[in-house]
Design an enzyme around this catalytic site. Structure first.
Site, PDB file in Angstrom:
ATOM      1  N   GLY A  38       1.017  -1.158  -0.123  1.00  0.00           N
ATOM      2  CA  GLY A  38       0.006  -0.040  -0.028  1.00  0.00           C
ATOM      3  C   GLY A  38       0.906   1.322  -0.027  1.00  0.00           C
ATOM      4  CG  ASP A  98      -8.327   0.278   9.964  1.00  0.00           C
ATOM      5  OD1 ASP A  98      -9.028   1.081  10.617  1.00  0.00           O
ATOM      6  OD2 ASP A  98      -8.696  -0.872   9.606  1.00  0.00           O
ATOM      7  CG  ASP A 154      -5.691  -3.895  -1.695  1.00  0.00           C
ATOM      8  OD1 ASP A 154      -5.132  -3.289  -0.554  1.00  0.00           O
ATOM      9  OD2 ASP A 154      -5.818  -5.037  -1.890  1.00  0.00           O
ATOM     10  NE  ARG A 160      -2.104  -3.199  -4.298  1.00  0.00           N
ATOM     11  CZ  ARG A 160      -2.202  -3.355  -2.749  1.00  0.00           C
ATOM     12  NH1 ARG A 160      -2.208  -2.427  -2.049  1.00  0.00           N
ATOM     13  NH2 ARG A 160      -2.373  -4.545  -2.162  1.00  0.00           N
TER      14      ARG A 160
HETATM   15  P1  IMP Z   1      -4.158  -1.475  10.608  1.00  0.00           P
HETATM   16  O1  IMP Z   1      -3.234  -2.532  11.072  1.00  0.00           O
HETATM   17  O2  IMP Z   1      -5.344  -1.741  11.066  1.00  0.00           O
HETATM   18  O3  IMP Z   1      -3.629   0.025  11.169  1.00  0.00           O
HETATM   19  O4  IMP Z   1      -4.179  -1.378   9.145  1.00  0.00           O
HETATM   20  C1  IMP Z   1      -3.103  -1.106   8.359  1.00  0.00           C
HETATM   21  C2  IMP Z   1      -3.161  -1.946   7.192  1.00  0.00           C
HETATM   22  O5  IMP Z   1      -4.476  -2.204   6.688  1.00  0.00           O
HETATM   23  C3  IMP Z   1      -2.784  -0.706   6.209  1.00  0.00           C
HETATM   24  O6  IMP Z   1      -1.467  -0.687   5.744  1.00  0.00           O
HETATM   25  C4  IMP Z   1      -3.732  -1.257   4.771  1.00  0.00           C
HETATM   26  O7  IMP Z   1      -2.692  -2.066   4.088  1.00  0.00           O
HETATM   27  C5  IMP Z   1      -5.169  -1.797   5.214  1.00  0.00           C
HETATM   28  N1  IMP Z   1      -6.243  -0.763   5.453  1.00  0.00           N
HETATM   29  C6  IMP Z   1      -6.825  -0.563   6.453  1.00  0.00           C
HETATM   30  N2  IMP Z   1      -7.776   0.277   6.337  1.00  0.00           N
HETATM   31  C7  IMP Z   1      -7.829   0.267   4.727  1.00  0.00           C
HETATM   32  C8  IMP Z   1      -8.813   0.878   3.798  1.00  0.00           C
HETATM   33  O8  IMP Z   1      -9.935   1.609   4.165  1.00  0.00           O
HETATM   34  N3  IMP Z   1      -8.658   0.527   2.634  1.00  0.00           N
HETATM   35  C9  IMP Z   1      -7.715  -0.328   2.211  1.00  0.00           C
HETATM   36  N4  IMP Z   1      -6.801  -0.815   2.957  1.00  0.00           N
HETATM   37  C10 IMP Z   1      -6.919  -0.451   4.238  1.00  0.00           C
HETATM   38 MG    MG Z   2      -0.847  -2.350   4.347  1.00  0.00          MG
END
Ligand code: IMP
Ligand code: MG
Length: 179
Positions: A38, A98, A154, A160
């Site tokens: 990403g 996230d 994505d 992407r």
């Molecule tokens: P976290 O570990 O929950 O902070 O999520 C981080 C990873 O989840 C990011 O690097 C993204 O690859 C993926 N991600 C989280 N939210 C989204 C979104 O809304 N769209 C696409 N990918 C997301």
């Molecule tokens: Mg990611």
């Protein structure tokens, strides 16, 4: 799909982030570590705005599975790191913060390699979703809790390549029903 951030808005925020990063590190030897896949578009734009000595490295993190918009088990792979980050300043760059679990787990794993410091930068931070006691050091935008795509992000490995960030609408999301 609804456009949330235009190309112009993205470029403006990345210029601001680059300014903050350059101001902090000045001429210290920096290693920028992008979290695949990403972060690749942000990485490409960000490094070209940084006029300082830097190296670029990649690690891989996966938490989404096929057509789900909710995180599955997190899989980290640091095998792609090639240069020695020992005693270097490391800036970890991801597309979006996230729940925060990706950075929360990556930071200590990188720390085991003995860098001088570790900071984190993300293009987007989703509001009201954080489940960990850390926050990124550099943030492009705070966004509402929607599933977003484009500019590296994505859905089911698509979108992407969009030059903007858009929120998917409910009819465009097909959550896995499981078996
Ligand atoms: P976290 O570990 O929950 O902070 O999520 C981080 C990873 O989840 C990011 O690097 C993204 O690859 C993926 N991600 C989280 N939210 C989204 C979104 O809304 N769209 C696409 N990918 C997301
Ligand atoms: Mg990611």
């Amino acid at each position: 799909m609804k456009v949330l951030l235009t190309e112009d808005q993205l470029q403006q925020a990345i210029r601001r982030m680059a300014g903050e990063i350059a101001e902090h590190y000045r001429d210290r030897p920096l290693t920028i570590v992008g979290v695949m896949i990403g972060s690749i578009v942000l990485l490409a734009d960000l490094i070209r705005l940084l006029d300082m000595p830097l190296r670029v490295e990649l690690v891989q993190a996966r938490s989404y599975r096929r057509n789900s918009t909710r995180p599955g088990p997190l899989v980290l792979n640091l095998d792609l790191l090639s240069s020695d980050v020992r005693d270097r300043d490391v800036l970890l760059v991801d597309d979006i913060f996230d729940t925060g679990h990706t950075l929360w787990e990556l930071v200590p794993q990188l720390d085991e390699l003995g860098p001088a410091s570790i900071r984190t930068a993300v293009l987007l931070r989703k509001q009201g979703r954080c489940e960990v006691p850390i926050q990124p050091d550099y943030v492009g935008f705070d966004i509402p809790d929607a599933f977003v795509v484009g500019y590296g992000l994505d859905y089911n490995d698509l979108y992407r390549n969009l030059p903007y960030v858009a929120a998917l609408e409910s009819g465009e999301i097909r959550e896995e029903t499981g078996r």
